[in-house]
Design an enzyme around this catalytic site. Structure first.
Site, short mmCIF file in Angstrom:
data_model
loop_
_atom_site.label_atom_id
_atom_site.label_comp_id
_atom_site.label_asym_id
_atom_site.label_seq_id
_atom_site.Cartn_x
_atom_site.Cartn_y
_atom_site.Cartn_z
N HIS A 182 -0.48 -21.25 -18.07
CA HIS A 182 0.75 -22.02 -18.25
C HIS A 182 1.27 -22.02 -19.70
CE1 HIS A 182 -0.04 -23.23 -14.20
NE2 HIS A 182 1.00 -24.03 -14.15
N ARG B 221 8.12 -52.98 -8.49
CA ARG B 221 6.91 -52.72 -9.29
C ARG B 221 5.85 -51.93 -8.51
NH1 ARG B 221 8.21 -57.86 -10.86
NH2 ARG B 221 9.09 -57.93 -12.95
N ARG C 172 -8.76 -31.73 -16.64
CA ARG C 172 -7.47 -31.37 -16.02
C ARG C 172 -6.74 -30.29 -16.81
NH1 ARG C 172 -4.47 -36.24 -12.77
NH2 ARG C 172 -2.61 -35.16 -12.13
N HIS D 231 4.84 -21.06 -19.31
CA HIS D 231 5.97 -21.95 -19.59
C HIS D 231 6.94 -21.30 -20.57
CE1 HIS D 231 3.85 -25.87 -18.23
NE2 HIS D 231 4.72 -25.47 -17.32
N GLU E 226 -0.61 -19.98 -8.01
CA GLU E 226 -1.43 -21.18 -8.26
C GLU E 226 -2.72 -21.15 -7.42
OE1 GLU E 226 -0.82 -23.51 -10.56
OE2 GLU E 226 1.33 -23.43 -10.98
N GLU F 105 -5.69 -36.86 -17.27
CA GLU F 105 -5.47 -35.69 -18.09
C GLU F 105 -6.09 -35.83 -19.48
OE1 GLU F 105 -1.30 -34.63 -18.15
OE2 GLU F 105 -1.76 -32.71 -17.28
#
Ligand SMILES: NC(=O)c1ccc[n+]([C@@H]2O[C@H](COP(=O)([O-])OP(=O)(O)OC[C@H]3O[C@@H](n4cnc5c(N)ncnc54)[C@H](O)[C@@H]3O)[C@@H](O)[C@H]2O)c1
Length: 368
Positions: free
Chosen positions: A259, A118, A252, A263, A182, A248
């Protein structure tokens, strides 16, 4: 630099020779248990073995596992192997996983750390420019599922990020170049001075359409020091953004500049284009969208293109079907209520989120 999140605060160190400082940093982090060093196969011998030796000399118990290079290692089977390795080796809650490699090892080993018993501590030690500037900071970990990339994962913040810029000297030139996309993106979204210093360095060195080599010359100490400092400042942008928006929910999203188109292009190239190469193309296309939206002028678009070229990146959109690009953009994770939320530049150093870009305008920008 310190990342501050609700879960934890942790230091991010970006410097030449940083890996050698790990043994002296561990006690301050309270990490006194066994260490489970997970290395990318390409860096295991060169950086993993000397690191393990240093840690053992400092009195630590160190187990070492080498992961085959490549995204295919972010698999349930590879994760299970890591779990088996740790469980059969007697892992305890106070132990720590050390992830040494690019984003693949960072994501995989980070997720193994998040899930074993965990959750045990993880230290991220990125060895690619892309993972230094992006993947290692922020706590996103995970693996791929046969139905898609990065679908299984967890937020698990590291206890320390240690980026040794010396490791970039062995990175293949193309892998290094894609990382600059980046770095430049971080200048555009949040740090105009970083963008200008990247321009100044390129100008001073006479880099133009195609930068020489991989932009890293281990024999040129002055250059590597300057590049390391620019990388440190690019990482600082990620540190700031993640500290503002851990999960997010808002800020963010700005990291996704370039992108949405990137993408789509990456997928349409069937991953023939590297991620950073596709992001460079995406940044140019998205800056053109911003220009057509009257958010920025042609000068901004031209400056960004010139800087990407100077660091060895192409900006021309490959001749893909615009409908195919738009269809993939609609599947982007930033789509809300069937509207794409575009991150668009207003100027160097400032971006805005817009969900009102007309389709006709998009088509014009993507045809240009
Ligand atoms: N967690 C996040 O927030 C986040 C963000 C961005 C990307 N990612 C993930 O990161 C992964 C991509 O990461 P990457 O671009 O670092 O790729 P990578 O980890 O595959 O590394 C690229 C290549 O470089 C080699 N390599 C790594 N370091 C080296 C070195 N110093 N010298 C020589 N060779 C070296 C590797 O073996 C590999 O072949 C993807 O899986 C992506 O999903 C995660």
């Amino acid at each position: 630099m310190i990342v501050t999140t609700t879960a934890a605060s942790y230091p991010v160190v970006v410097e030449s020779g940083a890996l050698a400082s790990l043994p002296e940093r561990l006690p301050a982090l309270g990490l006194r248990g066994a260490l489970w060093l997970v290395c990318d196969g390409a860096v295991a011998e060169r950086y993993g073995a000397p690191l393990a030796a240093r840690l053992r000399a400092a009195g630590h118990t160190v187990h070492v596992f080498s992961v085959p290079p490549g995204d295919a290692s972010k698999s349930p089977a590879q994760l299970a192997e890591l779990h088996t390795w740790m469980i059969s080796g007697g892992v305890e809650r106070r132990d720590a996983v050390l992830a040494l490699g690019g984003g693949v090892v960072g994501d995989l080993a980070g997720f193994a750390a998040a899930t074993i018993l965990r959750g045990v501590a993880v230290v991220q030690m990125p060895t690619t420019l892309l993972s230094m500037v992006d993947a290692a900071v922020g706590g996103k970990t995970g693996i791929n599922h046969p139905l898609g990339k990065n679908l299984i994962g967890a937020f698990h913040q590291p206890r320390l990020v240690l980026a040794d810029t010396d490791t970039l000297s062995s990175l293949p030139p193309r892998a290094l170049r894609e990382g600059w996309a980046e770095v430049i993106k971080h200048g555009v979204i949040r740090d105009a001075a970083l963008f200008e210093d990247l321009e100044r360095l390129a100008e001073g060195r006479g880099w133009s359409a195609q930068a020489p080599g991989g932009l890293w010359d281990a024999g040129d100490a002055g250059l590597t020091a300057q590049l390391s400092e620019l990388i440190r400042r690019a990482v600082a942008v990620k540190v700031e953004v993640v500290s503002i928006d851990e999960f997010e929910q808002g800020e963010r999203i700005t990291l996704n500049y370039g992108h949405t188109v990137g993408h789509a292009v990456e997928q349409l190239s069937q991953y023939g284009l590297l991620h950073g190469e596709a992001v460079a193309v995406g940044m140019h296309a998205e800056a053109r969208i911003a220009q057509l939206m009257d958010m920025c002028d042609g000068d901004m678009v031209g400056r960004q293109a010139a800087l990407l070229h100077a660091y060895g990146l192409e900006t021309a959109l490959p001749a893909y079907d615009v409908d195919a690009i738009l269809a993939l953009a609609m599947r982007d994770k930033k789509v809300q209520a069937k509207k794409i939320r575009w991150v668009l530049p207003a100027s160097v150093g400032a971006v805005r989120v817009r969900d009102d870009v007309p389709e006709g305008l998009l088509r014009r920008a993507l045809h240009a």
